[in-house]
Write an enzyme that holds these catalytic residues in place. Structure first.
Site, PDB file in Angstrom:
ATOM      1  N   THR A  14       0.819  -1.212   0.000  1.00  0.00           N
ATOM      2  CA  THR A  14       0.000   0.000   0.000  1.00  0.00           C
ATOM      3  C   THR A  14       0.850   1.258   0.000  1.00  0.00           C
ATOM      4  O   THR A  14       0.521   2.245  -0.659  1.00  0.00           O
ATOM      5  CB  THR A  14      -0.941  -0.005   1.218  1.00  0.00           C
ATOM      6  OG1 THR A  14      -1.800  -1.139   1.142  1.00  0.00           O
ATOM      7  CG2 THR A  14      -1.796   1.251   1.268  1.00  0.00           C
ATOM      8  N   SER A  63       2.239  -8.416  -0.795  1.00  0.00           N
ATOM      9  CA  SER A  63       2.770  -9.094   0.396  1.00  0.00           C
ATOM     10  C   SER A  63       2.074 -10.422   0.651  1.00  0.00           C
ATOM     11  O   SER A  63       2.600 -11.283   1.358  1.00  0.00           O
ATOM     12  CB  SER A  63       2.662  -8.193   1.628  1.00  0.00           C
ATOM     13  OG  SER A  63       1.319  -7.922   1.973  1.00  0.00           O
ATOM     14  N   THR A  97       1.144  -4.558   4.221  1.00  0.00           N
ATOM     15  CA  THR A  97       0.830  -4.847   5.620  1.00  0.00           C
ATOM     16  C   THR A  97       0.260  -6.239   5.853  1.00  0.00           C
ATOM     17  O   THR A  97       0.212  -6.703   6.993  1.00  0.00           O
ATOM     18  CB  THR A  97      -0.156  -3.809   6.181  1.00  0.00           C
ATOM     19  OG1 THR A  97      -1.362  -3.826   5.407  1.00  0.00           O
ATOM     20  CG2 THR A  97       0.452  -2.416   6.146  1.00  0.00           C
TER      21      THR A  97
END
Length: 320
Positions: A14, A63, A97
């Site tokens: 992000t 991720s 994240t």
């Protein structure tokens, strides 16, 4: 006075993303516009007021797709950077994240570098109204440049808070204060530092397979048996608090131990320690202390590269 030199590695996420407009706060990934490290630094030039930032290009990767090959590559990259830049004060890694806490903990267990390493992410893309990306990046750079960060192991910085890699976890999907340290608080008493550990991944192409079995009312052990059939060398049980499983699942976990699979009891509760009571001891299960299931999986995978002895694995869990 010269500013401290900080290497910034961009891996996507992000913090590196640009949405379609300032109110695109959720579906920005669909735009497919992800910046590399040098573009992120150019987007937030304020970083040059706090450090001499070297942008280090790495492949952009969601991720959710990060696993051992990227972890190993990041370990090697973090090892090389201080050799290439003897005056380097620290390293910051931008990361999505979703698995940031897992990457941070793996690096904490395997990195051997003299400078601080800080992972940073964002909850809102760099294009968003009130994005947290720029401030998070500046704060991560400040922390990585601080002499006080040396010897603290890998750190995670978001939302004006500094967390230890072992303790931190993501607790909310969208809120800016998503990363928390449930049991000890931000860099509080009880944090275990691991700047120099016993694990060496330099000659490995993969980690031993370790799976996570999630407990729920009525769980019958099907997942446990499937993991065993797939060749798992270890299983982490994400059990009920403070570390129990449904009866049929507990039986399947006991059978897995009988097949030579190392089983570690964690909890799905989100915080708190597991307790190795009579039932767990009788069934041959080990405990994860207060590690959440995803971090217990990482530590068990690394432990299994060195030993299958239960006492030695328990020592490793007590230590790290």
């Amino acid at each position: 006075m010269a500013l401290p030199k900080i290497a910034f590695i961009g891996t996507g996420g992000t913090i590196a993303s640009l949405g379609r407009d300032p109110l695109d706060l959720q579906d920005y990934g669909a735009a497919g516009n992800v910046m590399h490290a040098e573009e992120i630094v150019a987007k937030w030039p304020i970083v040059h007021q706090v450090a001499d930032v070297i942008a280090v290009k790495y492949r952009n990767i969601p991720s959710t797709a990060i696993d051992f090959p990227d972890w190993k590559a990041l370990v090697e990259l973090c090892r090389r950077l201080p050799e290439q830049h003897p005056d380097l004060a620290g390293i910051v890694i931008g990361h999505g994240t979703a698995t940031l806490e897992e990457t941070a903990y793996f690096l904490n267990l395997t990195l051997k570098t003299p400078v601080p390493v800080v992972l940073v992410g964002a909850q809102r893309p760099s294009s968003a109204l009130s994005s947290d990306a720029g401030m998070n990046l500046v704060n991560a750079i400040r922390v990585a440049a601080s002499p006080d960060a040396r010897g603290m192991g890998v750190l995670v910085v978001l939302n004006d808070e500094i967390h230890a890699a072992r303790e931190v976890t993501k607790t909310a999907t969208l809120r800016l204060q998503t990363f928390r340290t449930p049991d000890f608080g931000v860099l509080a008493t009880g944090i275990r530092r691991a700047p120099d550990t016993e694990f060496d991944i330099s000659g490995m192409d993969s980690l031993p397979r370790v799976d996570i079995s999630y407990s729920y009312a009525g769980a019958d052990g099907t997942a446990v048996r499937a993991f065993a059939a797939a060749g798992a060398r270890g299983i982490v049980s994400a059990g009920f608090a403070p570390g129990f499983s449904a009866p049929a699942e507990a039986e399947a976990l006991r059978d897995a131990v009988g097949q030579g699979i190392v089983v570690v009891q964690s909890t799905r509760a989100g915080s708190g320690r597991t307790f190795r009571g009579t039932r767990l001891k009788t069934n041959g299960l080990l405990i994860a202390d207060n590690l959440n299931p995803q971090k217990a999986r990482i530590l068990l995978s690394l432990a299994l590269t060195a030993t299958r002895d239960a006492d030695e694995i328990m020592r490793i869990f007590r230590t790290y």
